[in-house]
Write a protein that holds these residues in place. Structure first.
Motif, PDB file in Angstrom:
ATOM      1  N   ASN A  71       0.601  -1.009  -0.353  1.00 13.59           N
ATOM      2  CA  ASN A  71       0.384   0.255   0.135  1.00 13.59           C
ATOM      3  C   ASN A  71       0.938   1.059  -0.275  1.00 13.59           C
ATOM      4  OD1 ASN A  71      -2.249  -1.281  -0.235  1.00 13.59           O
ATOM      5  ND2 ASN A  71      -3.045  -1.067   1.974  1.00 13.59           N
ATOM      6  N   ALA A  72       2.171   1.300   0.992  1.00 16.24           N
ATOM      7  CA  ALA A  72       2.868   2.237   0.792  1.00 16.24           C
ATOM      8  C   ALA A  72       3.094   2.514  -0.072  1.00 16.24           C
ATOM      9  CB  ALA A  72       4.404   2.551   1.856  1.00 16.24           C
ATOM     10  N   ALA A  73       3.856   1.217  -1.065  1.00 14.85           N
ATOM     11  CA  ALA A  73       4.488   1.891  -2.658  1.00 14.85           C
ATOM     12  C   ALA A  73       3.511   2.138  -3.775  1.00 14.85           C
ATOM     13  CB  ALA A  73       4.741   0.345  -3.005  1.00 14.85           C
ATOM     14  N   ARG A  74       2.412   2.113  -3.740  1.00 14.74           N
ATOM     15  CA  ARG A  74       1.202   2.452  -4.150  1.00 14.74           C
ATOM     16  C   ARG A  74       1.649   4.271  -4.382  1.00 14.74           C
ATOM     17  NH1 ARG A  74      -1.208  -2.733  -3.802  1.00 14.74           N
ATOM     18  NH2 ARG A  74      -2.959  -2.120  -1.590  1.00 14.74           N
ATOM     19  N   THR A  75       0.648   4.419  -3.053  1.00 13.24           N
ATOM     20  CA  THR A  75       0.637   5.903  -2.481  1.00 13.24           C
ATOM     21  C   THR A  75       2.357   6.930  -2.402  1.00 13.24           C
ATOM     22  OG1 THR A  75       0.697   4.701  -0.594  1.00 13.24           O
ATOM     23  CG2 THR A  75      -1.590   5.560  -0.645  1.00 13.24           C
ATOM     24  N   THR A  76       3.517   5.867  -2.945  1.00 11.47           N
ATOM     25  CA  THR A  76       4.137   6.499  -2.996  1.00 11.47           C
ATOM     26  C   THR A  76       5.131   6.798  -4.075  1.00 11.47           C
ATOM     27  OG1 THR A  76       4.729   6.462  -0.671  1.00 11.47           O
ATOM     28  CG2 THR A  76       6.578   6.947  -1.779  1.00 11.47           C
ATOM     29  N   LYS A  77       6.078   8.190  -4.914  1.00 13.24           N
ATOM     30  CA  LYS A  77       6.176   7.669  -5.818  1.00 13.24           C
ATOM     31  C   LYS A  77       6.899   7.360  -6.092  1.00 13.24           C
ATOM     32  CE  LYS A  77       4.395  12.258  -7.362  1.00 13.24           C
ATOM     33  NZ  LYS A  77       4.288  13.477  -7.138  1.00 13.24           N
ATOM     34  N   THR A  78       8.115   6.894  -4.939  1.00 10.26           N
ATOM     35  CA  THR A  78       9.409   5.998  -4.470  1.00 10.26           C
ATOM     36  C   THR A  78      10.174   6.359  -3.230  1.00 10.26           C
ATOM     37  OG1 THR A  78      12.089   6.453  -5.796  1.00 10.26           O
ATOM     38  CG2 THR A  78      10.627   8.092  -5.408  1.00 10.26           C
ATOM     39  N   THR A  79      10.285   5.178  -3.476  1.00 13.73           N
ATOM     40  CA  THR A  79      11.482   5.205  -2.000  1.00 13.73           C
ATOM     41  C   THR A  79      12.915   4.149  -1.951  1.00 13.73           C
ATOM     42  OG1 THR A  79       9.903   2.853  -1.619  1.00 13.73           O
ATOM     43  CG2 THR A  79       9.177   4.262  -1.275  1.00 13.73           C
ATOM     44  N   ALA A  80      12.940   4.482  -3.325  1.00 16.28           N
ATOM     45  CA  ALA A  80      13.848   3.439  -3.287  1.00 16.28           C
ATOM     46  C   ALA A  80      15.178   4.141  -2.571  1.00 16.28           C
ATOM     47  CB  ALA A  80      13.995   3.077  -5.035  1.00 16.28           C
ATOM     48  N   GLY A  81      15.902   3.593  -2.802  1.00 11.47           N
ATOM     49  CA  GLY A  81      17.026   3.363  -2.213  1.00 11.47           C
ATOM     50  C   GLY A  81      17.195   4.338  -0.226  1.00 11.47           C
ATOM     51  N   ARG A  82      16.016   4.327  -0.108  1.00 15.91           N
ATOM     52  CA  ARG A  82      15.818   4.509   1.898  1.00 15.91           C
ATOM     53  C   ARG A  82      16.617   3.393   2.295  1.00 15.91           C
ATOM     54  NH1 ARG A  82       9.869   7.398   2.094  1.00 15.91           N
ATOM     55  NH2 ARG A  82       9.968   8.814   0.567  1.00 15.91           N
ATOM     56  N   PRO A  83      16.703   3.542   3.606  1.00 16.54           N
ATOM     57  CA  PRO A  83      17.280   2.204   4.216  1.00 16.54           C
ATOM     58  C   PRO A  83      16.860   1.232   4.741  1.00 16.54           C
ATOM     59  CG  PRO A  83      18.354   4.599   5.222  1.00 16.54           C
ATOM     60  CD  PRO A  83      17.399   4.613   3.915  1.00 16.54           C
ATOM     61  N   ALA A  84      15.257   2.125   5.057  1.00 16.69           N
ATOM     62  CA  ALA A  84      13.812   0.897   5.567  1.00 16.69           C
ATOM     63  C   ALA A  84      14.132  -0.203   4.669  1.00 16.69           C
ATOM     64  CB  ALA A  84      13.120   1.448   6.303  1.00 16.69           C
ATOM     65  N   GLU A  85      13.402   0.369   3.704  1.00 17.78           N
ATOM     66  CA  GLU A  85      13.402   0.191   2.528  1.00 17.78           C
ATOM     67  C   GLU A  85      13.758  -0.704   2.160  1.00 17.78           C
ATOM     68  OE1 GLU A  85      12.447   3.401   2.753  1.00 17.78           O
ATOM     69  OE2 GLU A  85      10.407   3.370   2.897  1.00 17.78           O
ATOM     70  N   THR A  86      15.709  -0.589   2.443  1.00 20.72           N
ATOM     71  CA  THR A  86      16.461  -1.304   1.567  1.00 20.72           C
ATOM     72  C   THR A  86      17.345  -2.828   2.158  1.00 20.72           C
ATOM     73  OG1 THR A  86      18.201   0.231   0.939  1.00 20.72           O
ATOM     74  CG2 THR A  86      19.217  -1.787   1.220  1.00 20.72           C
ATOM     75  N   CYS A  87      16.274  -2.720   3.795  1.00 18.22           N
ATOM     76  CA  CYS A  87      16.607  -3.483   4.947  1.00 18.22           C
ATOM     77  C   CYS A  87      15.525  -4.156   4.071  1.00 18.22           C
ATOM     78  CB  CYS A  87      15.674  -2.885   6.278  1.00 18.22           C
ATOM     79  SG  CYS A  87      16.616  -4.351   7.863  1.00 18.22           S
ATOM     80  N   TYR A  88      14.140  -3.853   4.244  1.00 19.59           N
ATOM     81  CA  TYR A  88      13.090  -5.155   3.764  1.00 19.59           C
ATOM     82  C   TYR A  88      13.257  -5.291   2.662  1.00 19.59           C
ATOM     83  CZ  TYR A  88       8.148  -6.002   1.985  1.00 19.59           C
ATOM     84  OH  TYR A  88       6.897  -6.037   1.577  1.00 19.59           O
ATOM     85  N   CYS A  89      13.311  -4.687   1.912  1.00 20.18           N
ATOM     86  CA  CYS A  89      14.234  -5.595   0.738  1.00 20.18           C
ATOM     87  C   CYS A  89      14.925  -6.777   0.765  1.00 20.18           C
ATOM     88  CB  CYS A  89      14.274  -4.443  -0.855  1.00 20.18           C
ATOM     89  SG  CYS A  89      13.333  -3.546  -1.572  1.00 20.18           S
ATOM     90  N   LYS A  90      15.711  -6.620   1.482  1.00 21.62           N
ATOM     91  CA  LYS A  90      16.751  -7.899   1.488  1.00 21.62           C
ATOM     92  C   LYS A  90      16.604  -8.877   2.923  1.00 21.62           C
ATOM     93  CE  LYS A  90      21.172  -5.116   1.775  1.00 21.62           C
ATOM     94  NZ  LYS A  90      22.189  -4.576   2.336  1.00 21.62           N
ATOM     95  N   LEU A  91      15.666  -7.985   3.983  1.00 26.05           N
ATOM     96  CA  LEU A  91      14.811  -9.405   4.498  1.00 26.05           C
ATOM     97  C   LEU A  91      13.501 -10.291   3.156  1.00 26.05           C
ATOM     98  CD1 LEU A  91      14.485  -7.941   8.352  1.00 26.05           C
ATOM     99  CD2 LEU A  91      15.743  -9.235   7.338  1.00 26.05           C
ATOM    100  N   ALA A  92      13.174  -9.653   2.771  1.00 30.24           N
ATOM    101  CA  ALA A  92      12.130 -10.074   1.791  1.00 30.24           C
ATOM    102  C   ALA A  92      12.662 -11.379   0.785  1.00 30.24           C
ATOM    103  CB  ALA A  92      11.209  -9.004   0.835  1.00 30.24           C
ATOM    104  N   ALA A  93      14.068 -11.034   0.490  1.00 28.23           N
ATOM    105  CA  ALA A  93      14.462 -11.562  -0.427  1.00 28.23           C
ATOM    106  C   ALA A  93      15.479 -12.888   0.009  1.00 28.23           C
ATOM    107  CB  ALA A  93      15.447 -11.183  -1.013  1.00 28.23           C
ATOM    108  N   LEU A  94      15.657 -12.517   1.343  1.00 27.92           N
ATOM    109  CA  LEU A  94      16.269 -13.652   2.035  1.00 27.92           C
ATOM    110  C   LEU A  94      15.017 -14.512   2.465  1.00 27.92           C
ATOM    111  CD1 LEU A  94      18.516 -15.294   3.668  1.00 27.92           C
ATOM    112  CD2 LEU A  94      17.808 -13.791   5.748  1.00 27.92           C
ATOM    113  N   ASN A  95      13.816 -14.465   2.559  1.00 28.88           N
ATOM    114  CA  ASN A  95      12.475 -14.860   2.832  1.00 28.88           C
ATOM    115  C   ASN A  95      12.258 -15.440   1.571  1.00 28.88           C
ATOM    116  OD1 ASN A  95       9.815 -15.329   4.394  1.00 28.88           O
ATOM    117  ND2 ASN A  95       9.409 -14.769   2.537  1.00 28.88           N
TER     118      ASN A  95
END
Length: 224
Positions: A71-95
């Motif tokens: 939902n946050a991704a749909r309502t926000t134009k870009t979140t790439a590069g933020r530390p929280a999003e980067t951490c989330y992407c890494k955890l999601a990839a590991l999962n």
């Protein structure tokens, strides 16, 4: 002498069969129950329910996180590069790597194991929890059968009973766990099968100690 022909067992001045009903026997029984009370062993069933509930809660939390991030991704134009999003992407990839990593087909067929690493780790962890919680606590048997049910048998029986509701829930194509976690029936079916296997193992572990202790104390006659 054939162990199946043994008669009576002597323990701390009390004969397990011959002294039934005597003052010394009753005192020894109270001491045994004080050490490991039958009523207190319901805790093993409760903790098994809590363990399963925590596992389900983790998958519910995972679903909520994915929902909120999407939902946050749909309502926000870009979140790439933020530390929280980067951490989330890494955890999601590991999962995803753990959940979708495939085990060797021959190994799965030979031992009837789940095909994905994630399912295998969760089932192995749950099985290890149940086995450790059943066999590590002492004691396994009472000094005399008349002092109460063998604690090993009670522990196994309580845990098997605690797993029965989950066994029934996981058996339906439309079930509460699927609704809460958004995991399909087909994916949950592997857990249904393995909960059945664990319940069967716990059932045998519940039954055998009664026969073992009866034979130790009175031979074949005590099995009647």
């Amino acid at each position: 002498m054939d162990p199946l022909q043994k008669r009576d067992v002597f323990h701390d001045g009390v004969w397990c069969i011959a002294d039934m009903g005597t003052t010394a026997y009753v005192a020894a029984k109270k001491q045994s129950q004080a050490a490991v009370a039958w009523a207190d062993q319901a805790l093993y069933g409760h903790n098994t329910v809590y363990f399963c509930a925590v596992v389900v809660a983790v998958f519910i939390a995972k679903r909520l996180v994915y929902f909120l991030v999407d939902n946050a991704a749909r309502t926000t134009k870009t979140t790439a590069g933020r530390p929280a999003e980067t951490c989330y992407c890494k955890l999601a990839a590991l999962n995803r790597w753990v959940c979708y990593r495939r085990l060797p087909t021959m190994l799965c067929s030979l031992f009837q194991l789940p095909s994905s690493l994630g399912n295998f780790l969760l089932i192995a962890g749950g099985s290890l929890y149940v086995l450790c919680y059943t066999f590590i606590p002492k004691l396994w048997y009472r000094e005399c059968r008349g002092f109460g049910s063998p604690p090993l048998a009670v522990r196994a029986g309580m845990q098997a009973t605690a797993l029965v509701p989950f066994l029934f829930i996981l058996s339906g194509k439309t079930n509460l766990i699927s609704q809460l976690t958004d995991i399909s029936y087909e994916k949950l079916n592997v857990y249904h099968r393995w909960v059945s296997v664990i319940c069967c193992l716990l059932g045998w572990t519940h039954t055998i100690p009664f026969y073992v202790q009866a034979v130790r104390e009175g031979g074949r006659a005590r099995l009647a």
